[in-house]
Design a protein around this motif. Structure first.
Motif, PDB file in Angstrom:
ATOM      1  N   GLY A 132       0.913  -1.372  -0.042  1.00 16.38           N
ATOM      2  CA  GLY A 132      -0.170  -0.084  -0.048  1.00 16.38           C
ATOM      3  C   GLY A 132       0.764   1.141   0.082  1.00 16.38           C
ATOM      4  N   ALA A 133       2.076   1.398   0.853  1.00 13.56           N
ATOM      5  CA  ALA A 133       2.984   2.343   0.968  1.00 13.56           C
ATOM      6  C   ALA A 133       3.516   2.803  -0.537  1.00 13.56           C
ATOM      7  N   LEU A 134       3.787   1.585  -1.260  1.00 13.98           N
ATOM      8  CA  LEU A 134       4.246   1.850  -2.721  1.00 13.98           C
ATOM      9  C   LEU A 134       3.250   2.601  -3.562  1.00 13.98           C
ATOM     10  N   HIS A 135       2.218   1.968  -3.406  1.00 14.08           N
ATOM     11  CA  HIS A 135       0.920   2.728  -4.171  1.00 14.08           C
ATOM     12  C   HIS A 135       0.715   4.278  -3.851  1.00 14.08           C
ATOM     13  N   GLY A 136       0.989   4.583  -2.434  1.00 22.64           N
ATOM     14  CA  GLY A 136       0.739   5.856  -2.049  1.00 22.64           C
ATOM     15  C   GLY A 136       1.912   6.655  -2.507  1.00 22.64           C
ATOM     16  N   LYS A 146      10.238   7.216   1.937  1.00 21.28           N
ATOM     17  CA  LYS A 146      10.922   7.297   0.695  1.00 21.28           C
ATOM     18  C   LYS A 146      12.273   6.916   1.055  1.00 21.28           C
ATOM     19  N   GLU A 147      13.062   7.226   2.116  1.00 19.44           N
ATOM     20  CA  GLU A 147      14.449   6.987   2.422  1.00 19.44           C
ATOM     21  C   GLU A 147      14.616   5.303   2.817  1.00 19.44           C
ATOM     22  N   GLU A 148      13.497   5.020   3.426  1.00 20.28           N
ATOM     23  CA  GLU A 148      13.614   3.440   3.623  1.00 20.28           C
ATOM     24  C   GLU A 148      13.607   2.613   2.411  1.00 20.28           C
ATOM     25  N   VAL A 149      12.621   3.025   1.207  1.00 20.54           N
ATOM     26  CA  VAL A 149      12.586   2.488   0.085  1.00 20.54           C
ATOM     27  C   VAL A 149      14.087   2.482  -0.808  1.00 20.54           C
TER      28      VAL A 149
END
Length: 348
Positions: free
Chosen positions: A204-208, A322-325
């Motif tokens: 979900g976070a990636l989609h957001g 974003k930093e964690e990705v």
């Protein structure tokens, strides 16, 4: 053969499973601690906070009285949030002691208890002695209450160390739109059900954040590797994680707006703060607590779970998504796990 079933928990999944049992010609008492909810189900045959625009069978009866719910019950189905399992199990045991009844225990919840890291079947086993119950069965797999309610084709698993108990649950729930498979790997089924919620938060976070299908596929695939890694470390059958309660549940939870965990991750990715996400959802987001439990377990067992760690950092350490990705993408290059990593037998 018709059975008397007590369903404990009137959220979306509990109330829909109760309706399935009614449709399968069973007698059902649906327990909730909320009197207004019980009144709504009994008088209007709706449960609008959890399942909008859906009418339940007029034969479905809800109650706030645990004694009434459990009276003469042959099967007790727990469908309450993980954090409430122990408390409700204590209440159930008190009633069973007073009535000397010993029903089959089933649960359809997904998570791990904080601090103890115990699976739901372990909690039930601790709080309801064997003299007051038959076996314990986990009902799990790729299923959304909203879709089962409208008779979409759904396949899930009944897992138990006692295969006869699993078969009994299979017979209880199976019909033309809901197919049940049995599985003896109770541990693997419960771990897969719990840990997939973590990966759904990430999806979900990636989609957001605006990422597309490539990123989602990568997260799900590497997420499955993490789930398998920790599951096998605890003794689960690796084949369980490529079945309905593993990859099947992972797919449906990571790709659907019906998933609370996916929706929560989506809001986090879009910049919403965690307390606001929780308040907005209005229902339990199991993946949040499970992330903490899985992270702490991985630390104890020294198991590499980078995706889980990244999500933990966002939820509990205030890290930037974003930093964690970016951190995940710039890790040292590694070899992808092969089937031999998970000790598949030659015949499989």
């Amino acid at each position: 053969m018709s059975k008397k079933v007590a369903v404990l928990g009137a959220g979306s999944w509990g109330s829909v499973l109760a309706n399935v049992l009614i449709e399968n010609q069973n007698q059902v008492e649906l327990w909730t601690y909320k009197a207004p909810q019980a009144d709504e189900i009994n008088s209007q045959h709706t449960n609008n906070k959890y399942i909008k625009d859906y009418h339940f069978s007029e034969k479905l009866h809800a109650t706030t009285d645990m004694n009434e719910a459990l009276k003469d019950a042959e099967v007790v189905l727990f469908v309450v949030p993980t954090k409430a399992i122990r408390e409700v199990a204590v209440q159930v045991c008190d009633v069973l002691r007073s009535t000397n009844n010993a029903p089959l225990i089933v649960h359809a919840s997904k998570g791990l208890e904080l601090k103890t890291y115990k699976r739901i079947s372990e909690i039930i086993d601790e709080e309801i002695p064997s003299g007051y119950r038959q076996g314990i069965v986990a009902l799990s797999g790729p299923s959304h209450a909203e879709e089962v309610a409208h008779h979409d084709l759904t396949l899930i698993t009944a897992a138990s160390e006692d295969l006869e108990c699993a078969k009994e649950v299979q017979s209880l729930f199976m019909n033309e739109y809901l197919r049940i498979y049995t599985n003896p790997d109770l541990l693997g089924v419960e771990l897969g059900a719990a840990f997939k919620n973590i990966i759904a938060l990430g999806a979900g976070a990636l989609h957001g954040l605006g990422y597309g299908d490539d990123a989602k596929a990568a997260l799900m695939t590497r997420g499955l590797a993490e789930i398998s890694r920790i599951g096998v470390a605890f003794g689960a059958d690796p084949l369980t994680f490529i079945g309905l309660s593993g990859v099947g549940d992972l797919i449906v939870t990571c790709t659907s707006v019906h998933s609370r965990n996916w929706r929560a991750g989506d809001q986090l990715g879009a910049g919403k703060k965690l307390p606001d996400v929780i308040a907005d959802m209005g229902m339990v987001i199991e993946g949040i607590n499970t992330t903490q439990a899985a992270y702490e377990l991985a630390q104890q067992k020294q198991i590499d779970m980078p995706i889980t760690t990244a999500i933990y950092n966002v939820l509990y350490q205030g890290a930037d998504i974003k930093e964690e990705v970016g951190g995940l993408m710039t890790r040292e290059g590694k070899s992808e796990e092969s089937a031999s990593t998970f000790n598949f037998t030659e015949q499989n």
